[in-house]
Design an enzyme around this catalytic site. Sequence first.
Site, PDB file in Angstrom:
ATOM      1  N   GLU A 196       5.194 -10.143  13.921  1.00  0.00           N
ATOM      2  CA  GLU A 196       4.183 -10.506  15.520  1.00  0.00           C
ATOM      3  C   GLU A 196       4.607 -11.898  15.388  1.00  0.00           C
ATOM      4  O   GLU A 196       4.679 -12.327  16.398  1.00  0.00           O
ATOM      5  CB  GLU A 196       2.761 -10.228  14.880  1.00  0.00           C
ATOM      6  CG  GLU A 196       2.098 -10.461  16.663  1.00  0.00           C
ATOM      7  CD  GLU A 196       0.206  -9.376  16.286  1.00  0.00           C
ATOM      8  OE1 GLU A 196       0.013  -9.307  15.304  1.00  0.00           O
ATOM      9  OE2 GLU A 196      -0.392  -9.756  17.283  1.00  0.00           O
ATOM     10  N   ARG A 221       0.982  -1.370  -0.188  1.00  0.00           N
ATOM     11  CA  ARG A 221      -0.344  -0.495   0.334  1.00  0.00           C
ATOM     12  C   ARG A 221       0.770   1.259   0.141  1.00  0.00           C
ATOM     13  O   ARG A 221       0.583   2.224  -1.154  1.00  0.00           O
ATOM     14  CB  ARG A 221      -1.052   0.380   1.522  1.00  0.00           C
ATOM     15  CG  ARG A 221      -1.671  -0.649   1.532  1.00  0.00           C
ATOM     16  CD  ARG A 221      -2.891  -0.981   2.014  1.00  0.00           C
ATOM     17  NE  ARG A 221      -2.485  -1.617   3.240  1.00  0.00           N
ATOM     18  CZ  ARG A 221      -2.034  -2.760   3.544  1.00  0.00           C
ATOM     19  NH1 ARG A 221      -2.516  -3.426   2.473  1.00  0.00           N
ATOM     20  NH2 ARG A 221      -1.766  -2.692   4.119  1.00  0.00           N
TER      21      ARG A 221
HETATM   22  P1  AMP Z   1       4.697  -2.989  10.788  1.00  0.00           P
HETATM   23  O1  AMP Z   1       5.750  -2.924  10.761  1.00  0.00           O
HETATM   24  O2  AMP Z   1       3.859  -3.746  12.455  1.00  0.00           O
HETATM   25  O3  AMP Z   1       4.703  -1.347  11.362  1.00  0.00           O
HETATM   26  O4  AMP Z   1       3.350  -3.257   9.803  1.00  0.00           O
HETATM   27  C1  AMP Z   1       3.265  -2.542   9.675  1.00  0.00           C
HETATM   28  C2  AMP Z   1       2.693  -2.376   7.868  1.00  0.00           C
HETATM   29  O5  AMP Z   1       2.004  -3.233   8.168  1.00  0.00           O
HETATM   30  C3  AMP Z   1       2.617  -1.107   7.008  1.00  0.00           C
HETATM   31  O6  AMP Z   1       3.316  -1.499   5.383  1.00  0.00           O
HETATM   32  C4  AMP Z   1       0.728  -1.960   7.056  1.00  0.00           C
HETATM   33  O7  AMP Z   1       0.170  -2.145   5.234  1.00  0.00           O
HETATM   34  C5  AMP Z   1       0.928  -3.596   7.677  1.00  0.00           C
HETATM   35  N1  AMP Z   1      -0.221  -2.882   8.973  1.00  0.00           N
HETATM   36  C6  AMP Z   1       0.459  -3.411   9.556  1.00  0.00           C
HETATM   37  N2  AMP Z   1      -1.383  -2.907  10.848  1.00  0.00           N
HETATM   38  C7  AMP Z   1      -2.250  -2.687  10.043  1.00  0.00           C
HETATM   39  C8  AMP Z   1      -3.465  -2.420  10.326  1.00  0.00           C
HETATM   40  N3  AMP Z   1      -3.641  -2.299  11.707  1.00  0.00           N
HETATM   41  N4  AMP Z   1      -4.290  -1.983   9.249  1.00  0.00           N
HETATM   42  C9  AMP Z   1      -3.827  -2.182   8.345  1.00  0.00           C
HETATM   43  N5  AMP Z   1      -2.598  -1.647   7.990  1.00  0.00           N
HETATM   44  C10 AMP Z   1      -1.017  -2.162   8.876  1.00  0.00           C
END
Ligand code: AMP
Length: 175
Positions: free
Chosen positions: A99, A62
């Site tokens: 996670e 995205r």
């Molecule tokens: P992180 O590595 O945990 O910061 O996750 C970020 C990536 O996961 C981003 O590229 C987001 O597109 C996706 N992502 C994680 N959590 C969500 C959420 N609650 N809603 C939408 N996209 C998410």
Amino acid sequence: MPSVETLRSAIRDVADFPKPGIVFKDITPILGNGRLFQDSISLLCDTANGAKIDKVVGIDARGFIFAAAVADRLGAGFVPVRKQGKLPWNTRGLSYTLEYGESVVEIHEDAVHPGEKVLLVDDLLATGGTAAAAIQLLDGLEAELVSVSFLIELGFLKGREKLGSHRIESILNYE
Ligand code: AMP
């Protein structure tokens, strides 16, 4: 003047997607509305603070949508950071913790040159693992990172604490 609150009210919360316990922030209502999409791009462009940006780097998948539009608006190049195995040329890769389990992101080794001014863009900052990996790749290529910019920050997950001393900007924060 773009309204942050109008953008916020357009984001759709989808419970238990893609798995139980996750509230997914669905940005497709913003993408599907010409005015809101334009406003989101304007606000992300503002995070460059008037700096002359050479490359806007977007994170799979995205992040590409926003980063490519920002690059076009700023007259900068666009560079993809992709999941493992998608880029055709020589890459630098980095594995990071999700996670559950691990993932790898990659960038073409010649996509950014030392000293180039870069804006890193993704749709959403959650735990910060993905962005931290992308930042490490850009640090490895000696990019000058002007800002790491997100449309949405899930502030309660404290992801920005993983992103070191770089300037972190988000348009919509959920505390
Ligand atoms: P992180 O590595 O945990 O910061 O996750 C970020 C990536 O996961 C981003 O590229 C987001 O597109 C996706 N992502 C994680 N959590 C969500 C959420 N609650 N809603 C939408 N996209 C998410």
